[in-house]
Design an enzyme around this catalytic site. Structure first.
Site, mmCIF file in Angstrom:
data_model
loop_
_atom_site.group_PDB
_atom_site.id
_atom_site.type_symbol
_atom_site.label_atom_id
_atom_site.label_comp_id
_atom_site.label_asym_id
_atom_site.label_seq_id
_atom_site.Cartn_x
_atom_site.Cartn_y
_atom_site.Cartn_z
ATOM 1 N N CYS A 63 -13.132 54.180 -31.269
ATOM 2 C CA CYS A 63 -14.069 54.416 -32.659
ATOM 3 C C CYS A 63 -14.681 53.358 -32.918
ATOM 4 C CB CYS A 63 -13.284 55.327 -33.631
ATOM 5 S SG CYS A 63 -14.168 55.476 -34.989
ATOM 6 N N CYS A 94 -15.121 53.363 -36.863
ATOM 7 C CA CYS A 94 -13.786 53.316 -37.931
ATOM 8 C C CYS A 94 -12.646 53.295 -37.010
ATOM 9 C CB CYS A 94 -14.009 54.174 -39.105
ATOM 10 S SG CYS A 94 -14.387 56.013 -38.540
ATOM 11 N N SER A 95 -11.891 54.205 -37.184
ATOM 12 C CA SER A 95 -10.546 54.394 -36.609
ATOM 13 C C SER A 95 -10.223 55.637 -36.025
ATOM 14 C CB SER A 95 -9.493 53.804 -37.177
ATOM 15 O OG SER A 95 -9.477 54.296 -38.395
ATOM 16 N N CYS A 96 -10.967 56.704 -35.805
ATOM 17 C CA CYS A 96 -10.837 58.036 -35.275
ATOM 18 C C CYS A 96 -9.836 58.302 -34.261
ATOM 19 C CB CYS A 96 -12.288 58.831 -35.077
ATOM 20 S SG CYS A 96 -13.129 58.816 -36.698
#
Lengths: 233, 224
Positions: A138, A141-143
């Site tokens: 991602c 962000c940090s999906c």
């Protein structure tokens, strides 16, 4: 909310060092804005103290139940983790019909196994083969598929992984000790929406006859992100 | 590129450091920050797109120097003030001043499991019909920016802007973050997985046959 509120605060980084005067305009914006005086800078600058202060205020205000925080932490520390994903992979290796259904439309299959929830509402499973190696990132962000893998590891959230996985995936893989053949192409999935991806790693050689429980032990978290391979028995 | 979070393809970040699966958090305050953020989200004052934008709207120098959960907690404090749940004075004093009508919406410990299990689907009925099908060639718009709100939220990474790829799959109709982040409605649109050749994206691709796939909304795309 009227007038200018000014306060001395400690520990912030500012042009005046540890003590800086913070001002804000008469109206709070509808959203965080590009002001130099974000409200968060009113909290202690040490992150541990900042979290503690916010929890204290929210608890006193009746907006947060500390026992609910404990429950959330226990969920992601102890109950939901990569074992869930490994269960799915081991079953896909063992059962061709299950594997076909999982690859065709993962959501109903995963829901039936109980692996549905926050950050796993729309799942797609992508299969590694000799021709294609899939890898998930991602960049924005940090999906990450929480119900199947839990909370993402530190490296998945790092600037280095987010910046480099799309541009030089093979070099990143080499940092995990993985070298792919030149005739295997890499497909990097950048999770830019609410769809979450799980990699179905290749079943290692020499595992014929192993049951689902034994196969689960071969499935690493990193292999389901595409940064590792399933381990040989 | 408009915000510091949009770092796909950036140079200079150094190696990736693998870590053991047993490691869940790196400091005691990390899980606390995660839990506070999730519990506060249950107050119903914002959606996931709003909360992402709050993190992205941190000053670039703060975004770069803050640890991961430090970004979360800073953005949470900013959102709570922006939405009127807390005052600046409360943050500054470190204590509550007065009660809140929102207390009735507090997430109780007994509801945590159900709330986490329930999730929050992003698919919606309605919206425009899908205009692309798998195999279609599409070009991404030139600006990786929110087209309505200057500096607003978007999920179009800068490294894909202006590039041409191929529709791989149609994911159904999803909430449009560019709209939902700013209280302008969910404006659901068809969402597609679009594949791009590494050789098209990068001046120095590692391997000509490699690809990057991203999930992109219909309004980000035109037929190539």
């Amino acid at each position: 909310m009227g007038g200018i509120y000014a306060r001395m605060r400690a520990g912030a980084s500012g042009p005046l060092g540890d003590w800086t005067i913070v001002r804000h305009a008469a109206h709070d914006p509808a959203m965080p804005h590009d002001h130099h005086d974000h409200p968060h800078s009113l909290l202690p600058s040490d992150p541990a103290l900042r979290v503690k202060a916010l929890e204290t205020i929210l608890t006193q205000k009746g907006l947060v139940d500390p026992a609910a925080l404990d429950e959330i932490i226990d969920t992601y520390e102890n109950r939901i983790g990569p074992k869930n994903g490994a269960h799915v992979v081991a079953r896909a290796w063992s059962d061709a019909a299950f594997r076909a259904a999982l690859l065709a439309d993962a959501d109903p299959v995963l829901a039936e196994m109980g692996y549905y929830g926050r950050q796993g509402e729309h799942m797609v499973v992508v299969e590694n083969t000799g021709d294609v190696h899939n890898m998930v990132v991602c960049t924005l962000c940090s999906c990450y598929p929480w119900p199947l893998l839990g909370i993402p590891p530190g490296w998945y959230k790092s600037d280095a992984y987010r910046a480099r996985a799309v541009r030089e995936p093979r070099k990143v893989l080499s940092e995990f000790g993985v070298t792919l053949p030149q005739d295997t192409s890499v497909r990097v999935w950048d999770s830019t929406a609410e769809v979450r991806y799980l990699v179905l790693p290749q079943r290692p050689a020499g595992t014929d006859g192993m049951d689902e429980a034994a196969l689960m032990d071969l499935v690493t978290r990193d292999s389901m992100i595409g940064c590792g391979l399933a381990v040989a028995p | 590129m408009t915000r510091p979070h949009d770092m796909g393809g950036r140079f200079g970040d150094g190696p990736v450091t693998p870590e053991a699966e047993e490691v869940r958090f790196h400091a005691d305050w990390h899980p606390r920050a995660l839990a506070l953020t999730l519990a506060s989200g249950s107050l119903g004052l914002w959606n996931i797109d709003t909360s992402r934008h709050a993190r992205e709207a941190l000053a670039p120098k703060d975004y770069a120097r803050f640890a991961y959960y430090e970004k979360w907690i800073a953005a949470l404090a900013d959102l709570l003030v922006a939405k009127g749940a807390l005052s600046r004075a409360e943050l500054a004093e470190g204590r509550a001043m007065g009660n809140s009508d929102l207390a009735a919406k507090r997430l109780p410990a007994s509801a945590v499991a159900a709330v986490l299990a329930k999730g929050g689907p992003a698919t919606r009925g309605g919206g425009p019909a899908a205009t692309f099908t798998p195999g279609d060639r599409v070009t991404v718009r030139a600006h990786a920016e929110n087209m309505v709100v200057a500096g607003g939220h978007t999920r179009l990474p800068a490294y894909l802007a202006g590039h041409t790829g191929v529709i791989l799959r149609h994911h159904g109709t999803h909430v449009l973050p560019d709209s939902a982040a700013h209280g302008q409605g969910e404006a659901p649109e068809p969402l597609y997985a679009v594949a791009f050749r590494a050789a098209d994206l990068w001046a120095h691709p590692e391997h000509a046959g490699d690809e990057v796939v991203a999930d992109l909304w219909q309004s980000y795309l035109t037929r190539a």
